[in-house]
Design a protein around this motif. Structure first.
Motif, PDB file in Angstrom:
ATOM      1  N   GLN A  66      63.962  24.621 -14.169  1.00  0.00           N
ATOM      2  CA  GLN A  66      63.814  25.773 -15.048  1.00  0.00           C
ATOM      3  C   GLN A  66      64.397  26.992 -14.352  1.00  0.00           C
ATOM      4  OE1 GLN A  66      59.750  26.641 -16.286  1.00  0.00           O
ATOM      5  NE2 GLN A  66      60.445  27.288 -18.300  1.00  0.00           N
ATOM      6  N   MET A  75      60.828  21.801 -11.715  1.00  0.00           N
ATOM      7  CA  MET A  75      59.706  22.009 -12.629  1.00  0.00           C
ATOM      8  C   MET A  75      59.228  20.669 -13.177  1.00  0.00           C
ATOM      9  SD  MET A  75      58.785  22.138 -16.077  1.00  0.00           S
ATOM     10  CE  MET A  75      60.056  22.693 -17.197  1.00  0.00           C
ATOM     11  N   ILE A 111      56.446  24.675  -9.783  1.00  0.00           N
ATOM     12  CA  ILE A 111      55.901  25.120 -11.065  1.00  0.00           C
ATOM     13  C   ILE A 111      55.801  23.952 -12.040  1.00  0.00           C
ATOM     14  CG2 ILE A 111      56.663  27.531 -10.902  1.00  0.00           C
ATOM     15  CD1 ILE A 111      59.076  26.793 -12.652  1.00  0.00           C
ATOM     16  N   VAL A 113      55.179  23.228 -16.515  1.00  0.00           N
ATOM     17  CA  VAL A 113      55.171  23.817 -17.849  1.00  0.00           C
ATOM     18  C   VAL A 113      54.695  22.765 -18.841  1.00  0.00           C
ATOM     19  CG1 VAL A 113      56.687  24.610 -19.726  1.00  0.00           C
ATOM     20  CG2 VAL A 113      56.914  25.591 -17.452  1.00  0.00           C
ATOM     21  N   TYR A 127      46.856  27.052 -15.887  1.00  0.00           N
ATOM     22  CA  TYR A 127      48.017  27.342 -16.736  1.00  0.00           C
ATOM     23  C   TYR A 127      47.764  28.617 -17.528  1.00  0.00           C
ATOM     24  CZ  TYR A 127      50.101  22.692 -16.045  1.00  0.00           C
ATOM     25  OH  TYR A 127      50.674  21.564 -15.516  1.00  0.00           O
ATOM     26  N   GLY A 130      53.515  31.542 -20.725  1.00  0.00           N
ATOM     27  CA  GLY A 130      54.676  31.888 -19.920  1.00  0.00           C
ATOM     28  C   GLY A 130      55.900  32.310 -20.701  1.00  0.00           C
ATOM     29  N   LEU A 292      52.722  28.003 -18.330  1.00  0.00           N
ATOM     30  CA  LEU A 292      53.263  27.721 -17.005  1.00  0.00           C
ATOM     31  C   LEU A 292      52.142  27.767 -15.980  1.00  0.00           C
ATOM     32  CD1 LEU A 292      56.558  28.721 -15.398  1.00  0.00           C
ATOM     33  CD2 LEU A 292      54.482  29.446 -14.219  1.00  0.00           C
ATOM     34  N   ALA A 357      51.118  33.589 -13.433  1.00  0.00           N
ATOM     35  CA  ALA A 357      52.049  32.840 -14.274  1.00  0.00           C
ATOM     36  C   ALA A 357      52.758  33.751 -15.266  1.00  0.00           C
ATOM     37  CB  ALA A 357      51.307  31.723 -15.009  1.00  0.00           C
ATOM     38  N   THR A 361      56.935  34.784 -15.036  1.00  0.00           N
ATOM     39  CA  THR A 361      57.961  34.518 -16.047  1.00  0.00           C
ATOM     40  C   THR A 361      58.519  35.797 -16.654  1.00  0.00           C
ATOM     41  OG1 THR A 361      56.399  34.392 -17.897  1.00  0.00           O
ATOM     42  CG2 THR A 361      56.805  32.356 -16.654  1.00  0.00           C
TER      43      THR A 361
END
Length: 400
Positions: A66, A75, A111, A113, A127, A130, A292, A357, A361
């Motif tokens: 990512q 990721m 990371i 996702v 989490y 993101g 994320l 997170a 992002t």
């Protein structure tokens, strides 16, 4: 892990079939679809929780990359998280996610996702929102550019060539040139590319390169379908690397007005393509936010890209109850777009791993996170964080 539970990797077809039966029920998928999904992702990509001799939950992992700040990070995309209905509400999913994140940390993945069906269980393990995934719809007969007819004629002179999807490698480099500039875009693995280019039964998928074949400026991949008595062009992927290519793609889609009533596509909440249209006739018909998780705080901060020309030092104090290696104080030093992280410092900017997170992002600014109580710090620390994590709105075109 609870003593009566076992976490592991799927090792054989019998285990995969057992997990597949759970996932088929969870996601209302025919067994054939579930089997095809597992073949695409690969047996080694699935994890399970077993109670006694029975698999009771599992998930799949997309190993890919990512882009953030112009740098690619490894990721892990989690998908198909499912629990047998008779075991829901027993804490099984927490154990499954906890063990998966511990494994990913040990592997050095910075990371992760996922797209949540519900956010609560994923927030429990760190989490947080993101970025965005939006579905757009546009009447084909309304596609007009804010330029003269003469300019449209000139745009048509930019060639478009239909190409075969047998070798999708033709699109890889073009896609990457766009992805590198957009926070949250994937460095797609083969499984994601297969989702982009695979036709549905009895329905063809079309692909065109824009510009000179030796040095294309973009592409479009789409299908045509009838839905609710409407004929539609459904774009699975499109990229424009130049203004001319972006305009050519709109003209190309507008030329479908006699055979299609609507154009549908996935894009960013702040999709720059639509700014070329003469009027705001498009609609965002639905939107989602992916989550994320920062798995390795020092590695994630060091490997992300930052604005070139900014020289700064940010002292963070991170709270992570699940992964104690992330819990503590860190100093992020940024120079020439590169980050370097060491332990220690004053901890001037305080936040938990979930707040990190959304900051990481760029979905929310430090001031926005301050209002929601996800961050606290001095004015100086907040201003520094605003500079370091500035960038394009984080989004994804791919759903997994």
């Amino acid at each position: 892990m609870k003593p009566n539970l076992e976490f592991g990797r799927i090792l054989n077809s019998e285990e995969l079939q057992e997990l597949g039966a759970i996932l088929s029920q969870c996601f209302n998928m025919p067994a054939s679809v579930c089997q095809k999904y597992s073949q695409r992702l690969g047996q080694d990509s699935f994890r399970y929780v077993r109670q006694g001799n029975q698999i009771v939950a599992g998930l799949g992992i997309y190993q890919m990359g990512q882009w953030f700040g112009g740098k690619q990070l490894a990721m892990a995309g989690l998908a198909a998280v499912g629990v047998a209905p008779e075991y829901r509400g027993t804490g099984i999913v927490f154990e499954l996610l906890t063990q998966t994140l511990r494994e990913l940390y040990n592997q050095g993945v910075p990371i992760s996702v996922l797209y949540p069906a519900t956010q609560r269980p994923y927030r429990k393990v760190g989490y947080e929102q993101g970025g965005t995934f939006c579905n757009f719809k546009l009447p084909t007969n309304s596609i007009k550019l804010a330029i003269s007819e003469e300019a449209v004629k000139e745009i048509r002179s930019l060639p478009m060539q239909r190409v075969s999807l047998i070798r999708p490698e033709a699109f890889y480099d073009i896609y990457r040139q766009q992805a590198i500039k957009n926070n949250g875009n994937l460095e797609r693995n083969q499984a994601i590319w297969e989702r982009v280019i695979e036709p549905e039964p009895n329905r063809e998928i079309y692909a065109y390169l824009v510009g000179n074949e030796a040095q294309p400026e973009g592409y479009i991949i789409f299908k045509q379908q009838n839905e609710n008595q409407l004929s539609q062009v459904v774009i699975s992927d499109w990229v424009a690397l130049t203004p001319a290519a972006a305009k050519r793609l709109w003209v190309f889609l507008g030329d479908h007005r006699s055979i299609a009533q609507e154009v549908l596509w996935h894009g960013s909440l702040n999709d720059p393509f639509v700014s070329l249209l003469a009027e705001q006739t498009y609609k965002i018909v639905s939107g989602d936010r992916w989550l994320l998780r920062v798995i390795n705080v020092p590695k994630a901060l060091a490997q992300r890209g930052y604005p070139v020309g900014v020289e700064a030092e940010l002292h963070l104090e991170v709270n992570d109850e699940l992964l104690p290696e992330n819990h503590g104080k860190f100093v992020l030093r940024v120079s020439n777009g590169q980050g370097e992280v060491t332990q220690g410092g004053s901890g001037e900017l305080k936040l938990n791993v979930r707040g990190l997170a959304s900051l990481y992002t760029g979905l929310f600014t430090p001031d926005q996170l301050l209002v929601t109580g996800q961050i606290e710090g001095s004015d100086r620390a907040l201003a520094t964080a605003s500079l370091l994590f500035a960038g394009s709105h984080p989004w994804m075109r791919d759903f997994f």
